[in-house]
Design a protein around this motif. Structure first.
Motif, PDB file in Angstrom:
ATOM      1  N   SER A 140       3.251  -2.838   1.108  1.00 28.22           N
ATOM      2  CA  SER A 140       4.120  -2.105   0.201  1.00 28.22           C
ATOM      3  C   SER A 140       3.769  -0.627   0.162  1.00 28.22           C
ATOM      4  CB  SER A 140       4.026  -2.712  -1.207  1.00 28.22           C
ATOM      5  OG  SER A 140       4.867  -2.027  -2.106  1.00 28.22           O
ATOM      6  N   ALA A 141       2.476  -0.321   0.124  1.00 29.75           N
ATOM      7  CA  ALA A 141       2.055   1.082   0.079  1.00 29.75           C
ATOM      8  C   ALA A 141       2.477   1.815   1.347  1.00 29.75           C
ATOM      9  CB  ALA A 141       0.542   1.159  -0.114  1.00 29.75           C
ATOM     10  N   GLN A 142       2.346   1.153   2.488  1.00 29.67           N
ATOM     11  CA  GLN A 142       2.723   1.803   3.751  1.00 29.67           C
ATOM     12  C   GLN A 142       4.233   2.014   3.814  1.00 29.67           C
ATOM     13  OE1 GLN A 142       0.225   1.055   6.983  1.00 29.67           O
ATOM     14  NE2 GLN A 142       1.818   1.031   8.526  1.00 29.67           N
ATOM     15  N   TRP A 143       4.996   1.031   3.366  1.00 24.86           N
ATOM     16  CA  TRP A 143       6.449   1.194   3.343  1.00 24.86           C
ATOM     17  C   TRP A 143       6.857   2.382   2.485  1.00 24.86           C
ATOM     18  CZ3 TRP A 143       9.142  -1.150  -1.251  1.00 24.86           C
ATOM     19  CH2 TRP A 143      10.476  -0.744  -1.303  1.00 24.86           C
TER      20      TRP A 143
ATOM     21  N   TYR B 190      -2.527   0.258   7.452  1.00 23.57           N
ATOM     22  CA  TYR B 190      -3.573   0.960   6.707  1.00 23.57           C
ATOM     23  C   TYR B 190      -3.804   0.263   5.367  1.00 23.57           C
ATOM     24  CZ  TYR B 190      -3.486   4.894   9.978  1.00 23.57           C
ATOM     25  OH  TYR B 190      -3.596   5.681  11.105  1.00 23.57           O
ATOM     26  N   PRO B 191      -4.999   0.396   4.810  1.00 25.53           N
ATOM     27  CA  PRO B 191      -5.232  -0.153   3.472  1.00 25.53           C
ATOM     28  C   PRO B 191      -4.430   0.621   2.436  1.00 25.53           C
ATOM     29  CG  PRO B 191      -7.089   1.196   4.145  1.00 25.53           C
ATOM     30  CD  PRO B 191      -6.194   1.075   5.355  1.00 25.53           C
TER      31      PRO B 191
ATOM     32  N   ALA C   6     -10.838   2.209   4.444  1.00 23.36           N
ATOM     33  CA  ALA C   6     -11.368   0.922   4.895  1.00 23.36           C
ATOM     34  C   ALA C   6     -10.760   0.659   6.264  1.00 23.36           C
ATOM     35  CB  ALA C   6     -11.014  -0.201   3.923  1.00 23.36           C
ATOM     36  N   ASP C   7     -11.427  -0.165   7.064  1.00 19.92           N
ATOM     37  CA  ASP C   7     -10.848  -0.559   8.334  1.00 19.92           C
ATOM     38  C   ASP C   7     -10.957  -2.064   8.497  1.00 19.92           C
ATOM     39  OD1 ASP C   7     -13.566  -0.796   9.052  1.00 19.92           O
ATOM     40  OD2 ASP C   7     -13.581   1.142  10.060  1.00 19.92           O
ATOM     41  N   SER C   8     -10.409  -2.571   9.600  1.00 17.54           N
ATOM     42  CA  SER C   8     -10.327  -4.022   9.759  1.00 17.54           C
ATOM     43  C   SER C   8     -10.029  -4.344  11.213  1.00 17.54           C
ATOM     44  CB  SER C   8      -9.233  -4.602   8.846  1.00 17.54           C
ATOM     45  OG  SER C   8      -9.131  -5.995   8.994  1.00 17.54           O
TER      46      SER C   8
END
Length: 619
Positions: free
Chosen positions: A148-151, A203-204, A224-226
């Motif tokens: 949602s944040a990326q959108w 992305y976080p 943060a990464d993943s």
């Protein structure tokens, strides 16, 4: 373009994906690596050329040194100043929901998704099923909040976010959690055929949740990464990623990857000195073959891997002003270009197939490719016939001293005079011999007493541009159209010349889209009339288009049935060939030097590297 939007300051295409081979062609010997060392053995490049080694054949540990052009200025790949280094780093440390094979076919990445479904077409709805093991480095699971944040950051609805493009996020109506915390439901406001490109990289929420974090929070770090690797340091320009100890998937073989800034022209020497393990050499020798060839010789223990690059060299016509705004003249000039001869002269010395690219929208090694170039009906005879029909008749060239302005913008009369002085000396191929059947350069075409002459814009110092310019000059001379080459500095090429329409023809490379049509639409969109009455061409550098092409590309971008999309893409490309805003010349080669003790690296083409499988065959 959304594919590669034009930078607001430089006017140059912004590279959004790994630009392997996008801006140059290099002979193997000219790079200090003998042609015999090039892998593959035959003259046909493959979609990808990678030194495959089973994981059992790789040792555990080691640091891989991978050359990049410069230190990343941001790790947010959705910003205008994102670089090749930005993309490589994020591919190693952030989720990529769909990976691509060498033909750009997308497959869900099981490390992040247990499945994905398009559950409805009206409205289009996609449900992502997250891998329950997938965690951010801060211990938080991937969730709908990240999507949602990326959108919201990339939707284009909030100008506070300094984003380079919307990439289909502007087609989304809603993002929410699905039936469980592991389900993410994305509902679209309008159909978007290239939906598989979205949320990669992911992305976080902390990096995308507000404009401040989006704009500046990922300059030197990630919230943060993943991924199989995690970001460790940015030191002296070198970005180091290390094996992620919390990675739930197949563990990385390497201890670390050091993305090391090395100028393209210095990479052969760095390989010889043992300072690099992987180096893209595709752009290394645009400043002239002689200097590059002085480095000829082999680099022990290094193989040059070759594949078709996700990029192509093309010739753009100025359809907005000057003589080529006349569609009949533009098509006739396009018909005079012998793309087979150009591909032959440039690619054969590299041991690569002399095959011109026959599509504006899809690359030859890409899923869905179709050669539509027959729609142009290119030949010198057809060009001559159409030039005559348009009223451009052969006659004596006017000397430069007459001061006649001619047709063709600045330098047009000079082009005609230059042709008269050339007396048939134009180079017709790489060997320097005149073009077969070339007519007398003392005659040019005139209409209403005005001579026709065109100016070709090239990049100063580019041996490739100079070679192709010679070939084009000979080919147009054959039908009585003088061509003058105007070489300008690379740093002002787009901003001061191409973007402002200061050219008749312009030669430059363009990156290809992993997901066709959605990216290319702005490149061919018909210019619109602005509030003040001026034409707004956006990212259409040819400054010409048609309503039919716009409709076909719009329909293709919303076609959720792949067969329908392929048909519409081919129809659109056929109309583009007939309109002739540009000519794709050939898909460029990707040349990547890799040490022989490195496994699962090379020329990836469209394929997504599997970073956890990179490694050394011995300690």
């Amino acid at each position: 373009m959304p594919c590669s939007p034009l930078d607001s300051e430089t006017g140059m295409p912004i590279r959004r994906s790994r630009p392997y081979g996008t801006f140059g062609l290099v002979a193997c010997a000219a790079l200090g690596v003998t042609l015999a060392a090039c892998s593959g053995g035959g003259p046909t490049p493959t979609a990808a050329d990678v030194a495959h080694v089973a994981r059992s054949g790789l040792v555990q540990g080691g640091t891989l040194r991978w050359a990049v052009d410069a230190a990343p200025t941001t790790f947010n790949v959705f910003q205008t100043d994102a670089t090749e280094g930005s993309t490589l780093v994020t591919e190693a440390v952030l989720p990529t929901l769909f990976t691509l094979d060498e033909h750009a076919v997308a497959t869900p990445d099981a490390d992040y998704l247990t499945g994905v479904q398009q559950t409805s077409q009206q409205p289009q709805t996609v449900v992502y099923h997250l891998n329950p093991k997938a965690l951010w480095s801060d211990g938080r699971p991937l969730s709908a909040a990240d999507f949602s944040a990326q959108w919201k950051a990339l939707s284009g609805r909030d100008s506070a976010y300094w984003t380079a493009r919307t990439d289909g996020y502007d087609s989304i109506a809603d993002v929410r959690q699905g039936s469980t915390a592991l389900d993410v439901q994305v509902t679209f406001s309008k159909p978007y055929a290239s939906w598989k490109r979205l949320f990669s990289p992911l992305y976080p929420a902390a990096a995308m949740g507000d404009a401040g974090a989006f704009n500046d929070g990922s300059r030197t770090r990630l919230a943060a990464d993943s991924g199989p690797f995690t970001l460790k340091t940015l030191n002296g320009g070198t970005v180091t990623v290390v094996r992620n100890p919390h990675w739930w998937g197949t563990p990385a073989k390497l201890d670390a990857i050091a993305f090391t800034p090395v100028a393209p022209a210095a990479r052969t020497a760095a390989l010889r000195a043992g300072q690099l393990d992987i180096a893209d050499l595709s752009t290394a020798v645009e400043d002239g073959g002689s200097a590059a060839r002085s480095q000829a010789g082999s680099v022990p223990g290094v193989t040059l891997h070759r594949a078709s690059a996700p990029g192509y060299l093309q010739l753009t016509f100025n359809g907005g002003s000057g003589p080529l705004a006349d569609p009949d003249l533009r098509r006739a000039v396009a018909q005079a270009v012998d793309r087979v001869r150009i591909a032959d002269a440039v690619l054969k010395p590299l041991g690569l197939p002399a095959v011109p690219l026959g599509n504006h929208l899809v690359m030859a090694d890409q899923n869905g490719y179709q050669d539509d170039s027959s729609a142009l009906a290119a030949s010198a005879d057809n060009a001559t016939r159409h030039l005559d029909a348009a009223g451009w008749r052969l006659g004596k060239a006017l000397p430069a001293s007459t001061g006649t302005a001619g047709v063709g913008g600045a330098g047009a009369a000079g082009a005609a005079a230059d042709a008269a002085r050339a007396s048939g000396s134009a180079v017709g191929g790489a060997s320097g011999s005149p073009a077969p059947g070339a007519g007398s350069a003392t005659t040019v075409r005139t209409k209403d007493g005005r001579p026709l002459g065109l100016t070709l814009l090239t990049r100063a110092g580019s041996s490739l541009d100079a070679q192709v310019a010679d070939l084009l000059t000979a080919q147009l001379d054959r039908v009585g159209v003088p061509l003058r080459t105007r070489a300008v500095p690379g740093d002002s090429y787009f901003a001061d010349h191409v973007s402002t329409g200061d050219f008749d023809l312009a030669l430059f490379s363009w990156p290809a889209s992993r997901y066709p049509v959605a990216d290319e639409r702005p490149l061919f969109a018909k210019p619109q009339v602005g509030p003040d009455g001026s034409l707004i061409n956006g990212q259409n550098l040819a400054d010409t288009g048609t309503d039919e092409v716009d409709r076909l590309l719009a329909d293709a971008s919303t076609a959720l049935n792949p067969k329908d999309a392929a048909r519409l893409i081919s129809e659109a490309d056929t109309r583009i060939w007939q309109e002739a805003p540009s000519l794709p010349l050939f898909q460029q080669p990707e040349l990547v030097a890799v040490r022989d003790d490195v496994g699962n690296a090379g020329a990836f083409g469209f394929a997504t590297p599997r970073f956890q499988d990179l490694g050394f065959t011995h300690a």
